[in-house]
Design a protein around this motif. Structure first.
Motif, mmCIF file in Angstrom:
data_model
loop_
_atom_site.group_PDB
_atom_site.id
_atom_site.type_symbol
_atom_site.label_atom_id
_atom_site.label_comp_id
_atom_site.label_asym_id
_atom_site.label_seq_id
_atom_site.Cartn_x
_atom_site.Cartn_y
_atom_site.Cartn_z
ATOM 1 N N PRO A 77 0.850 -1.189 0.000
ATOM 2 C CA PRO A 77 0.000 0.000 0.000
ATOM 3 C C PRO A 77 0.889 1.244 0.000
ATOM 4 O O PRO A 77 1.902 1.279 0.677
ATOM 5 N N ASN A 78 0.520 2.226 -0.771
ATOM 6 C CA ASN A 78 1.314 3.445 -0.871
ATOM 7 C C ASN A 78 0.626 4.543 -0.071
ATOM 8 O O ASN A 78 -0.455 4.991 -0.444
ATOM 9 N N PRO A 79 1.228 5.000 1.017
ATOM 10 C CA PRO A 79 0.588 6.034 1.830
ATOM 11 C C PRO A 79 0.406 7.362 1.089
ATOM 12 O O PRO A 79 -0.396 8.197 1.494
ATOM 13 N N ALA A 80 1.120 7.555 -0.022
ATOM 14 C CA ALA A 80 0.997 8.792 -0.792
ATOM 15 C C ALA A 80 -0.226 8.781 -1.713
ATOM 16 O O ALA A 80 -0.609 9.814 -2.250
ATOM 17 N N ILE A 81 -0.822 7.611 -1.903
ATOM 18 C CA ILE A 81 -1.994 7.478 -2.770
ATOM 19 C C ILE A 81 -3.176 7.053 -1.907
ATOM 20 O O ILE A 81 -3.107 6.031 -1.217
ATOM 21 N N PRO A 82 -4.252 7.816 -1.925
ATOM 22 C CA PRO A 82 -5.419 7.449 -1.118
ATOM 23 C C PRO A 82 -5.923 6.044 -1.485
ATOM 24 O O PRO A 82 -5.968 5.675 -2.666
ATOM 25 N N LEU A 83 -6.299 5.290 -0.473
ATOM 26 C CA LEU A 83 -6.762 3.918 -0.693
ATOM 27 C C LEU A 83 -7.955 3.890 -1.642
ATOM 28 O O LEU A 83 -8.031 3.029 -2.519
ATOM 29 N N ALA A 84 -8.866 4.825 -1.512
ATOM 30 C CA ALA A 84 -10.037 4.860 -2.394
ATOM 31 C C ALA A 84 -9.622 4.979 -3.857
ATOM 32 O O ALA A 84 -10.225 4.352 -4.735
ATOM 33 N N GLU A 85 -8.571 5.736 -4.124
ATOM 34 C CA GLU A 85 -8.082 5.896 -5.495
ATOM 35 C C GLU A 85 -7.521 4.573 -6.030
ATOM 36 O O GLU A 85 -7.787 4.192 -7.177
ATOM 37 N N SER A 86 -6.771 3.867 -5.201
ATOM 38 C CA SER A 86 -6.205 2.577 -5.621
ATOM 39 C C SER A 86 -7.302 1.547 -5.878
ATOM 40 O O SER A 86 -7.270 0.822 -6.878
ATOM 41 N N ILE A 87 -8.279 1.491 -5.001
ATOM 42 C CA ILE A 87 -9.363 0.518 -5.151
ATOM 43 C C ILE A 87 -10.212 0.864 -6.371
ATOM 44 O O ILE A 87 -10.630 -0.030 -7.122
ATOM 45 N N THR A 88 -10.456 2.138 -6.603
ATOM 46 C CA THR A 88 -11.196 2.557 -7.797
ATOM 47 C C THR A 88 -10.456 2.118 -9.059
ATOM 48 O O THR A 88 -11.068 1.635 -10.013
ATOM 49 N N ALA A 89 -9.137 2.273 -9.065
ATOM 50 C CA ALA A 89 -8.336 1.867 -10.220
ATOM 51 C C ALA A 89 -8.403 0.346 -10.426
ATOM 52 O O ALA A 89 -8.531 -0.124 -11.567
ATOM 53 N N LEU A 90 -8.327 -0.413 -9.338
ATOM 54 C CA LEU A 90 -8.434 -1.871 -9.466
ATOM 55 C C LEU A 90 -9.791 -2.280 -10.028
ATOM 56 O O LEU A 90 -9.884 -3.168 -10.880
ATOM 57 N N ASN A 91 -10.850 -1.631 -9.562
ATOM 58 C CA ASN A 91 -12.183 -1.923 -10.076
ATOM 59 C C ASN A 91 -12.290 -1.582 -11.556
ATOM 60 O O ASN A 91 -12.923 -2.308 -12.324
ATOM 61 N N ALA A 92 -11.669 -0.494 -11.980
ATOM 62 C CA ALA A 92 -11.691 -0.099 -13.390
ATOM 63 C C ALA A 92 -10.981 -1.136 -14.256
ATOM 64 O O ALA A 92 -11.442 -1.460 -15.357
ATOM 65 N N VAL A 93 -9.879 -1.670 -13.766
ATOM 66 C CA VAL A 93 -9.154 -2.712 -14.494
ATOM 67 C C VAL A 93 -10.044 -3.950 -14.657
ATOM 68 O O VAL A 93 -10.148 -4.520 -15.743
#
Length: 79
Positions: A3-19
């Protein structure tokens, strides 16, 4: 894989869902998420998370993470 503390978790999860939604992946998961972060990721994700890949061996107690994975129906993948 971490997990990257510089990137909000919601942003990472949204990106995974988009993939997943685009068809580039059938399933999505996370890596090295502690139990609280895993619970938050599950809450944020529209698609089910199927795995949490974590370091796991006799010298590292992952009881809490394993219990969180089981409770959420997520496979814990050891490395």
């Amino acid at each position: 894989h971490w997990p990257n503390p510089a990137i909000p978790l919601a942003e990472s999860i949204t990106a995974l869902n988009a993939v997943r939604d685009s068809g580039m992946a059938r399933h999505i998961g996370v890596s090295n998420f502690p139990s609280k972060m895993l619970a938050e990721a599950v809450r944020l994700s529209d698609a089910p998370l199927v795995a949490n890949q974590v370091e796991y061996h006799p010298y590292l107690d992952q009881t809490k993470v394993h219990a969180a994975c089981r409770a959420a129906g997520i496979g814990m993948v050891a490395y």
